[in-house]
Enzyme design. Structure first.
Site, PDB file in Angstrom:
ATOM      1  N   ASP A   9       0.875  -1.176   0.000  1.00 57.53           N
ATOM      2  CA  ASP A   9       0.000   0.000   0.000  1.00 57.53           C
ATOM      3  C   ASP A   9       0.907   1.219   0.000  1.00 57.53           C
ATOM      4  OD1 ASP A   9      -1.768   2.107   0.518  1.00 57.53           O
ATOM      5  OD2 ASP A   9      -3.030   0.864   1.811  1.00 57.53           O
ATOM      6  N   ILE A  13       1.012   3.718   6.344  1.00 57.70           N
ATOM      7  CA  ILE A  13       0.160   3.728   7.544  1.00 57.70           C
ATOM      8  C   ILE A  13      -0.871   4.843   7.402  1.00 57.70           C
ATOM      9  CG2 ILE A  13       0.080   3.947  10.056  1.00 57.70           C
ATOM     10  CD1 ILE A  13       3.015   3.016  10.091  1.00 57.70           C
ATOM     11  N   HIS A  14      -2.126   4.449   7.367  1.00 56.45           N
ATOM     12  CA  HIS A  14      -3.236   5.392   7.276  1.00 56.45           C
ATOM     13  C   HIS A  14      -4.382   4.813   8.084  1.00 56.45           C
ATOM     14  CE1 HIS A  14      -5.086   2.651   4.365  1.00 56.45           C
ATOM     15  NE2 HIS A  14      -3.869   2.528   3.860  1.00 56.45           N
ATOM     16  N   GLY A  15      -5.535   5.401   8.015  1.00 56.45           N
ATOM     17  CA  GLY A  15      -6.661   5.012   8.860  1.00 56.45           C
ATOM     18  C   GLY A  15      -6.982   3.536   8.873  1.00 56.45           C
ATOM     19  N   ALA A  18      -4.078   1.520  10.490  1.00 57.28           N
ATOM     20  CA  ALA A  18      -3.918   1.796  11.919  1.00 57.28           C
ATOM     21  C   ALA A  18      -5.107   1.328  12.757  1.00 57.28           C
ATOM     22  CB  ALA A  18      -3.690   3.292  12.132  1.00 57.28           C
TER      23      ALA A  18
END
Length: 163
Positions: A9, A13-15, A18
């Site tokens: 991806d 690190i994104h919503g 996480a």
């Protein structure tokens, strides 16, 4: 190293990562394996700060992954590996890192790439990398979010006949 989840991806690190994927797999440590990101101190710090409480983040090169993969210090850690591209996944596999599957969550469109899904764009080099991973028995599934149905990447590639 107890690799619970491997994802490509380019947003890293994104919503979704996480809040959903980390919880689903009870992740203790996220290893962002991306040569390019290790050279960007601002992005590196932002990624380290984006992790949920109690989850450690390390931004490392593919070479460093190989070093720590075989280090007994990391044997008991429940780990998520995050890559930005399939070429770095291939590098890890060729050096002996073992995992059964790769989730492809997002690969942005850029010049020379063609859209495979609304979230995944590939070029010929990406396809060659995915073909290599398939020959190693690694499942390649496309899901942007956990609740999406699994789509088999190689089936999508063969149906679209992109290149």
């Amino acid at each position: 190293m107890d690799i619970q989840f491997v994802r490509i991806d380019d947003r890293l690190i994104h919503g979704q990562v996480a809040t959903v994927w980390v919880k689903k797999f009870n992740i203790e440590r996220i290893l962002v394996v991306a040569e390019e990101v290790t050279k960007n101190p601002v992005r590196k710090v932002m990624l380290e700060q984006a992790a949920p409480p109690g989850v450690y983040v390390n931004v490392i090169t593919p070479a460093k992954l190989i070093d720590i993969y075989f280090d007994p210090l990391f044997f008991s850690s429940k780990v998520m590996l995050l890559f930005t591209n399939p070429q770095e996944v291939v590098c890890a596999v060729k050096k002996g890192v073992v995992f059964p599957s790769v989730n492809i969550g997002g690969m942005s469109f850029s010049q020379g790439k063609k859209m495979l899904t609304n979230a995944v764009a590939v070029n010929e080099e990406d396809i060659r990398s995915f073909e290599y991973l398939t020959t190693k028995g690694i499942e390649l599934e496309v899901r942007k979010v956990f609740s999406d149905s699994k789509l088999q990447l190689m089936d999508l590639i063969s149906k679209k006949k992109l290149f």
